[in-house]
Design an enzyme around this catalytic site. Structure first.
Site, PDB file in Angstrom:
ATOM      1  N   LYS B 197       0.835  -1.203   0.000  1.00 34.56           N
ATOM      2  CA  LYS B 197       0.000   0.000   0.000  1.00 34.56           C
ATOM      3  C   LYS B 197       0.872   1.256   0.000  1.00 34.56           C
ATOM      4  O   LYS B 197       1.597   1.504   0.963  1.00 34.56           O
ATOM      5  CB  LYS B 197      -0.923   0.045   1.217  1.00 34.56           C
ATOM      6  CG  LYS B 197      -1.909   1.211   1.128  1.00 34.56           C
ATOM      7  CD  LYS B 197      -2.587   1.520   2.442  1.00 34.56           C
ATOM      8  CE  LYS B 197      -1.865   2.562   3.253  1.00 34.56           C
ATOM      9  NZ  LYS B 197      -1.935   3.934   2.715  1.00 34.56           N
ATOM     10  N   GLU B 271      10.676   0.729   9.887  1.00 35.96           N
ATOM     11  CA  GLU B 271      11.656   1.774   9.631  1.00 35.96           C
ATOM     12  C   GLU B 271      10.945   3.078   9.934  1.00 35.96           C
ATOM     13  O   GLU B 271      10.075   3.500   9.183  1.00 35.96           O
ATOM     14  CB  GLU B 271      12.141   1.674   8.178  1.00 35.96           C
ATOM     15  CG  GLU B 271      13.516   2.247   7.969  1.00 35.96           C
ATOM     16  CD  GLU B 271      13.477   3.716   7.669  1.00 35.96           C
ATOM     17  OE1 GLU B 271      13.484   4.489   8.656  1.00 35.96           O
ATOM     18  OE2 GLU B 271      13.406   4.080   6.502  1.00 35.96           O
ATOM     19  N   CYS B 305      13.445  10.563   6.813  1.00 35.54           N
ATOM     20  CA  CYS B 305      13.468  10.044   8.182  1.00 35.54           C
ATOM     21  C   CYS B 305      14.850  10.195   8.803  1.00 35.54           C
ATOM     22  O   CYS B 305      14.978  10.348  10.004  1.00 35.54           O
ATOM     23  CB  CYS B 305      13.018   8.592   8.211  1.00 35.54           C
ATOM     24  SG  CYS B 305      13.797   7.613   6.935  1.00 35.54           S
ATOM     25  N   GLU B 402      10.377  15.001  15.888  1.00 39.17           N
ATOM     26  CA  GLU B 402      10.636  14.980  14.451  1.00 39.17           C
ATOM     27  C   GLU B 402       9.680  15.946  13.751  1.00 39.17           C
ATOM     28  O   GLU B 402       8.470  15.850  13.905  1.00 39.17           O
ATOM     29  CB  GLU B 402      10.427  13.560  13.920  1.00 39.17           C
ATOM     30  CG  GLU B 402      10.780  13.420  12.453  1.00 39.17           C
ATOM     31  CD  GLU B 402      10.659  11.976  11.963  1.00 39.17           C
ATOM     32  OE1 GLU B 402       9.725  11.277  12.386  1.00 39.17           O
ATOM     33  OE2 GLU B 402      11.492  11.581  11.127  1.00 39.17           O
TER      34      GLU B 402
END
Lengths: 307, 492, 293
Positions: B197, B271, B305, B402
């Site tokens: 997906k 991840e 990331c 983040e």
């Protein structure tokens, strides 16, 4: 004047100049070379580049006749194309300065002369000084000296510094370009160190190469020197010019050099007062590209005078 | 001196030389108005009949409608994958599987420009990056893992290697095609079948990849692409016949997934997020370090990331580095993702732009010194100026969380021990950068920084042979390289 | 008159010391014939907390030891264990093993420790890689220990269960907080005495005794435990640990191997508690074929 300024400067210890990571420089240069310069910016950039050329002949077989032809070309790059700028200067050996000066008259085009036992620089200092004074007396507006690469590589940075300072004094009103001959310095760390020595010793311009040694003005070397100029300016407020010389024969590479100037030292350097190309065949390639932009047709060298 | 100043003043008056627009052509791109689900080798309508628009964040215009898969669609896809696994893919030799992957790699290369343009249209990233980074890396990833398919016994000495079965894969919107490649290539090489997906804002290149995989003749059901939102992803995670869940995305969702599959035999790799430190020492090659900082945080608008989002500069060079950094920020081109000169493209979605702005607002309220690039901004689309947050405290929200945008916090440090402590003082552990000219210092730091990827005197480099993945809350498992195979096999 | 024997007090092992449980609680496991083994500490969550603190502070030093040195220390454990055979024999038999079974378990335990002693400076070479990236960089992936690892030891195998789970984890440079078998706890504390006298720094291995169900939640939710090795028997407990572990994304490994079998030792059990760290550095190639300078 610059030498008096340099006395006020804090002269750094040239053994400890900033280090350069070559792979990082290559990546940065690759980024700059991926810039796409199209349409108006391309035409504008190419005209600017033409106006920054030091049209050069530095051959043992040069004659006054050849130099006169070059000087005519310098003023009439391509008469079929309206409103073209002239080149910045004509660059010759000291023996040809007088001829060039006369041929260029009051065109505004400068005469630059190589000196200091160009290209090797392997001569005693008094001869280098005489060589320089001769060129200046003959009317040279600019002096392109070479550094003593052997002394530099042997670690005698003071020798190199003092020699440049002495030549600077001998130049009087002429602007001094200091040729590092980067192809013989080998590493970018050395290029950076030699750039700093030259600037602190009073160079008005720093220049990559004589054109006699390969590699010459690679983008990596020019980038390293531009960053040294930028740091020197940030520290001292003194602008120093940049002249890549040797190996720039295509307009695309010239444009990438200009983009590099814009993105490193900034727009203030986009002027022939502060940036020059030392080149012999670049002008014609630019002219061909300009005519191509104008007509849409790809050009042939047969339609552009070689000198 | 006086003369120089005069010359400088004169020089400043001249007009600047600006680059003309250089947009990449979109004429060769083939896009449908509406995309269905790719299940069992066919394009099928979603059971619900629902579609959602995919928006170009560079101009806020709709590109195409994309099917929204629900539980029934996911079930169909998993069944197709199971059937393909049992009947075809698990029976095929590694050598033959590998040939399909080689073929996919080659076909991506052939159609590289089309993929790059769609990636930039759909996701907002600069064409320079999608052309020079995302698409070539995606092709190379397939090429690398293709070669592993018939050599797996060499990867795990003394062990027999078996596939897991059906892999459910959920990928993020920051590197849509590349993440699809990172997930699909090793899974197929090791003999698994796939239900994947893409993220809802960036489905198009995954769907184009499905077209390509179909064209490559990969047997029906081996790769199934279901598009949709988080609910679609949840159906994949919770489906009882999925053997493996591979997820790249936020740490919060990663934790939800881990919780959801607890008590099942599903294997997982996650991840997740990061807040990576980029550390500049006094003896660093400063100009290259500045480039590394820029590449570390402004690459892909900071939607990375492993972005080097926390800058640590040793005090002796802090002023110099910050000055150079500001100068560099001012020379970045921000704007049309399809312009070949664009350095910083569009923020992926309005939602993400709001998130980033919220953080910048917090930074301002905290009283930090904020520097924004002086670059020109486009009038339409979702854009955010490259931003520095200076003199920020370790305890600031901007240092702790983040942001996933072009926002860099800048802190200074004095000693090696201090910077190691600060760099490790985070729940994340994805990546770190170290800039110094001294080899022994590099190895001291690379040893002590708790992160899965250490870039020494470089940043944000990726390669199919190089394992990628984090420590701590940045997830577990590796993608890329030999270590990337482990995620998709059971060893006996 | 017959001499009165001195009974051993079974305490717990934290930070290289043998405290009693801070809770003051105990339990008395019985063997198959209904005979009480000893009074065993019923460790509390605070004991676990203290053990994790000890393990965390020991981690840096242990991880940074030279691999060869770790190898020698692990080997030293085997030497010490060999010297204490009689005590383990007695405890194993007291817990219900026959003499033959007990001897086999002790021999296997010693040999297994020697096996892992040999791996301490070798697994890196098996699992690390040099990665030939396309750009001008040197790139390698090396193993690093995950950190503080919680171990729920197997119910069976009072000694071999501890050895099979703990030793590969510390061989890889991690530190351990272990909950020993609830019903067969005697060897655990004697094993801790072996560890304490064999150059293993305090805090590298911490051993608690007590109730799995009671401590499970705290193993799972503790934010400073990086990974868990679950060798218990309960699927429910494993599921619970998996759910709790999402708090800080612990790596969870289910140790299912039969400890008496050779298949329960392998370098892959070391790799289970390793993180892969990949490092990049530019390579300058002056004069190289791709160089333009």
């Amino acid at each position: 004047m610059k030498s008096s300024a340099s006395k006020k400067l804090n002269i750094p210890d040239f053994r400890f100049t900033p280090t350069i990571d070559k792979v990082g420089v290559e990546e940065r240069v690759a980024r700059i070379q991926s810039r796409s310069i199209k349409k108006e910016s391309k035409v504008e950039g190419m005209k600017m580049a033409l106006n920054m050329i030091d049209l050069t002949t530095l051959e043992g077989k040069d004659t006054p006749g050849k130099v006169k032809q070059l000087c005519y070309k310098a003023q009439h790059l391509h008469d079929h194309y309206p409103d073209l700028p002239t080149v910045a200067a004509v660059c010759v050996y000291p023996s040809m300065v007088k001829t060039a000066k006369k041929a260029l008259g009051n065109s505004g085009i400068k005469v630059a002369s190589v000196s200091t036992a160009f290209p090797s620089g392997q001569a005693p200092r008094n001869i280098k000084l005489d060589d320089t004074k001769f060129a200046v007396d003959q009317g040279a507006d600019e002096i392109d000296m070479v550094i003593s690469r052997g002394e530099f590589l042997a670690g005698n940075y003071d020798f190199v510094f003092d020699e440049i300072a002495a030549i600077k004094e001998a130049c009087g009103q002429a602007r001094l370009k200091v040729i590092l001959e980067t192809g013989e310095l080998v590493t970018l760390d050395n290029v950076r160190r030699a750039s700093e020595i030259a600037m602190y010793a009073g160079a008005d311009f720093i220049k990559t190469s004589t054109g006699k040694i390969q590699p010459a003005a690679t983008m990596q070397v020019t980038y390293t020197m531009l960053m040294a100029i930028k740091d020197y300016y940030d520290k001292t407020g003194i602008m120093v010019g940049m002249k890549p010389a040797g190996g720039i024969s295509k307009s695309k590479l010239a444009l990438h050099n200009l983009i590099m100037v814009k993105e490193t030292v900034g727009d203030d350097w986009l002027d022939n007062e502060w940036f020059r190309f030392g080149a012999s065949s670049l002008a014609n390639d630019i002219l061909m590209q300009l005519v191509k932009q104008q007509t849409g047709a790809y050009q042939s060298g047969d339609y552009f005078s070689i000198d | 001196m006086a003369k120089n100043k005069q010359q400088k003043a004169k020089a400043s008056k001249k007009k600047t030389w600006d680059l003309s627009p250089a947009p990449e052509s979109t004429s060769h791109v083939q896009l449908k108005k509406k995309y269905e689900l790719y299940i069992d080798g066919k394009w099928v309508k979603p059971t619900s009949g629902k579609y959602f628009p995919s928006i170009n964040p560079g101009n806020e215009e709709k590109i195409a409608d994309v099917a929204h898969a629900d539980a029934k669609d996911v079930d169909k896809a998993v069944k197709a994958a199971r059937k393909a696994y049992d009947n075809v893919w698990s029976k095929m030799s590694g050598k033959e599987r590998g040939k399909y992957l080689f073929r996919i790699a080659r076909m991506i290369q052939e159609r590289a420009r089309e993929f790059a343009v769609i990636e930039s249209m759909d996701g907002g990233k600069p064409i320079r990056e999608s052309r020079d980074v995302d698409v070539p890396l995606a092709a190379n990833h397939f090429f690398y893992y293709a070669g592993w398919a018939d050599k797996l016994e060499f990867a795990f000495p003394n062990r027999k290697v078996e596939a897991l079965g059906v892999a459910g894969q959920i990928i993020p919107w920051n590197f849509p095609l590349l993440m699809a490649a990172w997930k699909i290539a090793p899974a197929l090489a090791t003999g698994n079948t796939i239900v994947i997906k893409p993220a809802e804002t960036t489905s198009l290149t995954a769907l184009k990849l499905a077209e390509l995989i179909h064209e490559a003749g990969v047997p029906p059901g081996v790769v199934n692409v279901v598009t949709g939102f988080g609910d679609t992803g949840a159906e994949i995670v919770n489906h009882p016949d999925v053997n493996k869940v591979a997820f790249t995305g936020s740490t919060n969702v990663g934790k939800l997934i881990q919780n959801a599959i607890a008590g099942t035999k599903k294997k997982s790799t996650l991840e997740l997020g990061g807040k990576s430190a980029n550390i500049i020492f006094e003896d660093a090659p400063i100009d290259q370090a500045v480039e590394g900082i820029v590449n570390g945080i402004f690459f892909n608008q900071g939607h990375v990331c492993c972005a080097g989002s926390r800058l640590f500069v040793q005090e002796g060079v802090a002023d110099q580095v910050i000055k150079k950094l500001k100068n560099r920020l001012d020379h970045l081109y921000i704007g049309d993702p399809l312009d070949k000169n664009t350095d910083v493209g569009a923020i992926n979605s309005k939602e993400q732009l709001d998130t980033i702005r919220k953080y910048i607002e917090i930074g301002k309220n905290e009283g930090n010194d904020i520097y924004e690039s002086s670059c020109n901004m486009p009038s339409k689309g979702y854009f955010c100026k490259p931003t520095l947050v200076l003199n920020v405290a370790q305890s600031s929200k901007l240092v702790q969380e983040e942001i996933f945008g072009p926002v860099l916090t800048v802190q200074t440090f004095r000693t090696v021990d201090e910077v190691i402590q600060k760099a490790n003082n985070t729940p994340y552990g994805l990546a770190a950068g170290v800039w110094t000219d001294k080899g022994s210092k590099i190895f001291n730091l690379t040893g002590k920084l708790r992160a899965g990827v250490i870039w020494a005197n470089t940043y944000n480099r990726f390669d199919p042979v190089s394992p990628f993945g984090g420590y701590k809350e940045s997830g577990f498992g590796r993608e890329g390289g030999l270590h990337g195979l482990e995620a998709y096999v059971k060893l006996a | 008159m017959e001499r009165l024997g001195i009974l051993k007090t079974y305490k717990i092992y934290i930070g290289g010391k043998f405290p009693r449980t801070e809770s003051g609680r105990y339990y008395s496991p019985k063997n198959a014939s209904g005979e009480a083994l000893a009074n065993i500490c019923l460790s509390s969550r605070k004991d676990l907390r203290n053990a994790v603190v000890a393990a965390r502070s020991a981690f840096g030093g242990w991880a940074e030891r030279a691999a060869f040195n770790r190898s020698q220390i692990v080997y030293r454990i085997a030497e010490m264990l060999e010297g204490r055979r009689a005590q383990f024999l007695e405890e194993l038999m007291k817990q219900g093993s026959t003499k033959q079974q007990a001897e086999k378990e002790i021999n296997l335990s010693i040999d297994r420790i020697v096996y892992y002693a040999g791996w301490c400076d070798k697994y890196q070479q098996i699992f690390s890689t040099v990665n030939p990236v396309s750009s001008s960089h040197f790139n390698f992936s090396a193993m690093e220990p995950t950190g503080v690892v919680g171990v729920i030891a197997p119910e069976e195998g009072s000694l071999i269960g501890l050895v099979s789970t703990i030793i590969p984890i510390i061989a890889g440079g991690n530190t351990v907080v272990c909950l020993a078998s609830e019903k067969l706890p005697l060897c655990a504390i004697t094993f801790a005495e072996v560890l304490q006298t064999s150059d293993v720094p305090g805090g590298v291995v911490n051993i608690l005794t007590g109730n799995e169900k009671e401590l499970l939640e705290h193993f799972g939710s503790h934010m400073d435990i990086n990974a868990l090795c679950y060798a218990g028997a309960s699927e429910d407990h494993l599921t619970q640990l998996n759910k709790l572990s999402t708090g800080n994304l612990k790596r969870i490994r289910n140790f299912e191997a039969n400890c008496m079998d050779e298949s329960s030792q392998s370098p892959y059990f070391i790799q289970d508690y390793q993180e892969v760290k990949t490092t990049w550095h530019p390579i300058e190639n002056i004069g190289g074929s791709t160089s333009t300078y």
